[in-house]
Design an enzyme around this catalytic site. Sequence first.
Site, PDB file in Angstrom:
ATOM      1  N   GLY A   1     -39.019   3.910  74.823  1.00 12.64           N
ATOM      2  CA  GLY A   1     -38.435   4.396  73.569  1.00 12.64           C
ATOM      3  C   GLY A   1     -38.950   3.644  72.354  1.00 12.64           C
ATOM      4  O   GLY A   1     -39.845   2.794  72.446  1.00 12.64           O
ATOM      5  N   GLN A   2     -38.335   3.972  71.195  1.00 13.29           N
ATOM      6  CA  GLN A   2     -38.809   3.412  69.926  1.00 13.29           C
ATOM      7  C   GLN A   2     -38.727   1.876  69.931  1.00 13.29           C
ATOM      8  O   GLN A   2     -39.684   1.200  69.546  1.00 13.29           O
ATOM      9  CB  GLN A   2     -37.974   3.971  68.759  1.00 13.29           C
ATOM     10  CG  GLN A   2     -38.545   3.622  67.393  1.00 13.29           C
ATOM     11  CD  GLN A   2     -37.542   3.775  66.252  1.00 13.29           C
ATOM     12  OE1 GLN A   2     -36.343   3.935  66.475  1.00 13.29           O
ATOM     13  NE2 GLN A   2     -38.028   3.708  65.036  1.00 13.29           N
TER      14      GLN A   2
ATOM     15  N   ASP B   1     -33.704   4.921  86.669  1.00  5.15           N
ATOM     16  CA  ASP B   1     -32.644   5.607  85.943  1.00  5.15           C
ATOM     17  C   ASP B   1     -31.418   4.691  85.901  1.00  5.15           C
ATOM     18  O   ASP B   1     -30.807   4.421  86.941  1.00  5.15           O
ATOM     19  CB  ASP B   1     -32.324   6.937  86.655  1.00  5.15           C
ATOM     20  CG  ASP B   1     -31.287   7.746  85.894  1.00  5.15           C
ATOM     21  OD1 ASP B   1     -30.758   7.247  84.876  1.00  5.15           O
ATOM     22  OD2 ASP B   1     -31.012   8.887  86.321  1.00  5.15           O
TER      23      ASP B   1
ATOM     24  N   LYS C   1     -20.563   3.418  70.727  1.00  4.73           N
ATOM     25  CA  LYS C   1     -21.042   2.079  70.349  1.00  4.73           C
ATOM     26  C   LYS C   1     -19.863   1.124  70.129  1.00  4.73           C
ATOM     27  O   LYS C   1     -19.911  -0.041  70.523  1.00  4.73           O
ATOM     28  CB  LYS C   1     -21.924   2.152  69.094  1.00  4.73           C
ATOM     29  CG  LYS C   1     -23.300   2.761  69.343  1.00  4.73           C
ATOM     30  CD  LYS C   1     -24.122   1.931  70.316  1.00  4.73           C
ATOM     31  CE  LYS C   1     -25.489   2.495  70.598  1.00  4.73           C
ATOM     32  NZ  LYS C   1     -26.194   1.811  71.698  1.00  4.73           N
TER      33      LYS C   1
ATOM     34  N   ASP D   1     -38.045   2.911  82.684  1.00  6.22           N
ATOM     35  CA  ASP D   1     -37.571   4.059  81.909  1.00  6.22           C
ATOM     36  C   ASP D   1     -37.611   5.268  82.839  1.00  6.22           C
ATOM     37  O   ASP D   1     -38.210   5.208  83.917  1.00  6.22           O
ATOM     38  CB  ASP D   1     -38.488   4.290  80.683  1.00  6.22           C
ATOM     39  CG  ASP D   1     -37.757   5.000  79.534  1.00  6.22           C
ATOM     40  OD1 ASP D   1     -37.144   6.043  79.794  1.00  6.22           O
ATOM     41  OD2 ASP D   1     -37.796   4.500  78.403  1.00  6.22           O
ATOM     42  N   ILE D   2     -37.003   6.379  82.386  1.00  6.64           N
ATOM     43  CA  ILE D   2     -37.202   7.634  83.127  1.00  6.64           C
ATOM     44  C   ILE D   2     -38.394   8.386  82.542  1.00  6.64           C
ATOM     45  O   ILE D   2     -38.846   9.364  83.096  1.00  6.64           O
ATOM     46  CB  ILE D   2     -35.931   8.525  83.142  1.00  6.64           C
ATOM     47  CG1 ILE D   2     -35.370   8.701  81.722  1.00  6.64           C
ATOM     48  CG2 ILE D   2     -34.871   7.945  84.047  1.00  6.64           C
ATOM     49  CD1 ILE D   2     -34.236   9.725  81.637  1.00  6.64           C
TER      50      ILE D   2
ATOM     51  N   TYR E   1     -21.565   9.189  69.125  1.00  5.19           N
ATOM     52  CA  TYR E   1     -22.432   8.013  69.247  1.00  5.19           C
ATOM     53  C   TYR E   1     -21.702   6.756  68.735  1.00  5.19           C
ATOM     54  O   TYR E   1     -21.678   5.715  69.392  1.00  5.19           O
ATOM     55  CB  TYR E   1     -23.696   8.284  68.434  1.00  5.19           C
ATOM     56  CG  TYR E   1     -24.688   7.165  68.344  1.00  5.19           C
ATOM     57  CD1 TYR E   1     -25.396   6.723  69.455  1.00  5.19           C
ATOM     58  CD2 TYR E   1     -24.962   6.551  67.113  1.00  5.19           C
ATOM     59  CE1 TYR E   1     -26.337   5.712  69.352  1.00  5.19           C
ATOM     60  CE2 TYR E   1     -25.910   5.549  67.005  1.00  5.19           C
ATOM     61  CZ  TYR E   1     -26.588   5.132  68.116  1.00  5.19           C
ATOM     62  OH  TYR E   1     -27.528   4.135  68.009  1.00  5.19           O
TER      63      TYR E   1
ATOM     64  N   GLY F   1     -35.218   1.384  79.259  1.00  4.88           N
ATOM     65  CA  GLY F   1     -35.521   2.188  78.073  1.00  4.88           C
ATOM     66  C   GLY F   1     -36.809   1.707  77.412  1.00  4.88           C
ATOM     67  O   GLY F   1     -36.939   1.741  76.180  1.00  4.88           O
TER      68      GLY F   1
END
Length: 316
Positions: free
Chosen positions: A11-12, A52, A146, A34-35, A142, A8
């Site tokens: 991402g952010q 992936d 988690k 990442d993808i 979500y 990932g």
Amino acid sequence: MERILVIGSSGQIGSELVLALRKIYGGENVFATDIKEPTPEVSASGPFDKLDVLDFNNLLHYVVRYNITQIYNLAAVLSGNAEKIPLQAWDINMKALMNTLEVARQTDAKKLFWPSSIAIFGPTTPMENTPQLTVMEPNTVYGISKLAGERWGEYYFHRYGIDFRSVRYPGLISYKTEPGGGTTDYAVEIFYEAVKNASYECFLTEDTGLPMMFMDDAIINTIKLMQADADKLSLRSGYNMAGISFDPKGLAAEIKKLMPEFTITYKPDFRQAIADSWPASINDEIARNDWGLEEEYDLEKMTKVMLEKIGEKLGN
Ligand code: AKB
């Protein structure tokens, strides 16, 4: 020598974490994957591969091939997006975690960071100064993923000796890579709109208090947790991490101090119900005592940096 895989990395969090890890461990020892395409800084500073995390065999081969010793798995569908595709989001979030836990079990990559979130709390949780151990009945996909993820991480620690470490991130505020699909995203969008248009229509009400943290603090503390001596860690679920709590009205007032022309309006959407189910402030004493969690940024300092940096980015 540590060899670190970041899943990932576009991402952010990932796009900033990779750069921080490369400064410590050397560019060639931090494998960004990442993808999605990497940011220019990630692609210029060390290896990047398309990978992936949902493809177990590819992930396993990658970890074995590059002798990975630590994994940071940041891949997830965030709260707002997950509510639009509940079953798919559950599959993605859980499979991404379970694949990583299994790869850790089957290889030498025994140390694993996985982000939890304030989303593990729910409407029945005490909303102010929320303790580490309390009622946890999340009512979002979500949040459920988690909470289940924290339980699985702790299970793999006790059952298989996987060195699982996690924090419950509050909303993360950054200027390098924008978040996507979260409920706390308003606190990033507001800065872009302030710089572009001097106004913002907020999708939460003015008094929706939520815990947030500036990305620099989030990255430093994430690495600190991963570097902490294992015997200092009294928890193997996710550590509460409080950051700074404010509501849209408070953030708008802080922006106005530097941009008096800024205006804000409010048009709550489906994310209001998600935000209402999360705590307004968090107690993170255990993280402070166990591994030295601390922050540098308050609301004022963060607002100043965000406006400056986004201004530079947008050429204002
Ligand atoms: C979200 O809003 O979904 C995330 C989070 C708090 O985990 N930023």
